[in-house]
Design a protein around this motif. Structure first.
Motif, PDB file in Angstrom:
ATOM      1  N   GLN A  22      17.334 -12.318 -32.670  1.00  0.00           N
ATOM      2  CA  GLN A  22      17.043 -11.048 -32.009  1.00  0.00           C
ATOM      3  C   GLN A  22      17.413 -11.113 -30.534  1.00  0.00           C
ATOM      4  OE1 GLN A  22      14.587 -12.490 -33.951  1.00  0.00           O
ATOM      5  NE2 GLN A  22      14.134 -11.025 -35.554  1.00  0.00           N
ATOM      6  N   SER A  23      17.194 -12.263 -29.922  1.00  0.00           N
ATOM      7  CA  SER A  23      17.532 -12.411 -28.507  1.00  0.00           C
ATOM      8  C   SER A  23      19.037 -12.347 -28.303  1.00  0.00           C
ATOM      9  CB  SER A  23      16.997 -13.735 -27.976  1.00  0.00           C
ATOM     10  OG  SER A  23      15.600 -13.775 -28.076  1.00  0.00           O
ATOM     11  N   VAL A  24      19.778 -13.034 -29.167  1.00  0.00           N
ATOM     12  CA  VAL A  24      21.245 -13.026 -29.062  1.00  0.00           C
ATOM     13  C   VAL A  24      21.773 -11.623 -29.302  1.00  0.00           C
ATOM     14  CG1 VAL A  24      23.356 -13.871 -30.161  1.00  0.00           C
ATOM     15  CG2 VAL A  24      21.504 -15.461 -29.638  1.00  0.00           C
ATOM     16  N   PHE A  25      21.220 -10.940 -30.290  1.00  0.00           N
ATOM     17  CA  PHE A  25      21.656  -9.570 -30.577  1.00  0.00           C
ATOM     18  C   PHE A  25      21.401  -8.654 -29.379  1.00  0.00           C
ATOM     19  CE2 PHE A  25      20.613  -5.293 -32.112  1.00  0.00           C
ATOM     20  CZ  PHE A  25      21.840  -4.944 -32.666  1.00  0.00           C
ATOM     21  N   PHE A  46      23.490  -5.552 -24.806  1.00  0.00           N
ATOM     22  CA  PHE A  46      23.425  -5.297 -23.371  1.00  0.00           C
ATOM     23  C   PHE A  46      24.782  -5.543 -22.716  1.00  0.00           C
ATOM     24  CE2 PHE A  46      22.216  -6.642 -19.017  1.00  0.00           C
ATOM     25  CZ  PHE A  46      21.618  -5.461 -18.619  1.00  0.00           C
ATOM     26  N   ALA A  47      25.442  -6.653 -23.078  1.00  0.00           N
ATOM     27  CA  ALA A  47      26.737  -6.979 -22.487  1.00  0.00           C
ATOM     28  C   ALA A  47      27.796  -5.948 -22.874  1.00  0.00           C
ATOM     29  CB  ALA A  47      27.168  -8.381 -22.923  1.00  0.00           C
ATOM     30  N   VAL A  48      27.815  -5.537 -24.135  1.00  0.00           N
ATOM     31  CA  VAL A  48      28.804  -4.549 -24.576  1.00  0.00           C
ATOM     32  C   VAL A  48      28.560  -3.214 -23.882  1.00  0.00           C
ATOM     33  CG1 VAL A  48      29.532  -3.180 -26.578  1.00  0.00           C
ATOM     34  CG2 VAL A  48      29.303  -5.652 -26.775  1.00  0.00           C
ATOM     35  N   PRO A  84      32.621   0.217 -20.953  1.00  0.00           N
ATOM     36  CA  PRO A  84      33.211   1.250 -20.091  1.00  0.00           C
ATOM     37  C   PRO A  84      34.162   0.678 -19.035  1.00  0.00           C
ATOM     38  CG  PRO A  84      30.861   1.614 -20.325  1.00  0.00           C
ATOM     39  CD  PRO A  84      31.151   0.281 -20.930  1.00  0.00           C
ATOM     40  N   ALA A  85      33.807  -0.477 -18.474  1.00  0.00           N
ATOM     41  CA  ALA A  85      34.687  -1.086 -17.483  1.00  0.00           C
ATOM     42  C   ALA A  85      36.000  -1.512 -18.126  1.00  0.00           C
ATOM     43  CB  ALA A  85      34.003  -2.286 -16.842  1.00  0.00           C
TER      44      ALA A  85
END
Length: 74
Positions: free
Chosen positions: A40-43, A48-50, A55-56
């Motif tokens: 769950q933490s990795v997900f 969050f990173a995506v 957008p960048a």
């Protein structure tokens, strides 16, 4: 000497004591009801990173297209 509209300056110790007296602690004494596993933490970190990087990446991928456009007419 002292103006009634002017308050005396608070020293750091007085200010710190005032803040500590008004602070309510929110510490929980019980363990969590459900443990969060590593998946769950990795997900959550991946989402969050995506969310931040997609957008960048889209903008950087389309920079050549933006450069070729003519400026907007007023």
């Amino acid at each position: 000497m002292f103006s009634p509209l002017r308050r005396p300056a608070l020293t750091r110790s007085v200010l710190k004591r005032a803040i500590q007296q008004n602070h309510r602690s929110t510490i929980c004494s019980k363990p969590p009801k459900e443990k969060i596993g590593p998946m769950q933490s990795v997900f959550a970190l991946c989402v969050f990173a995506v969310t931040l990087l997609a957008p960048a990446g889209w903008i950087m991928h389309h920079i050549p297209n933006y450069r070729q456009r003519s400026p907007p007419q007023p």
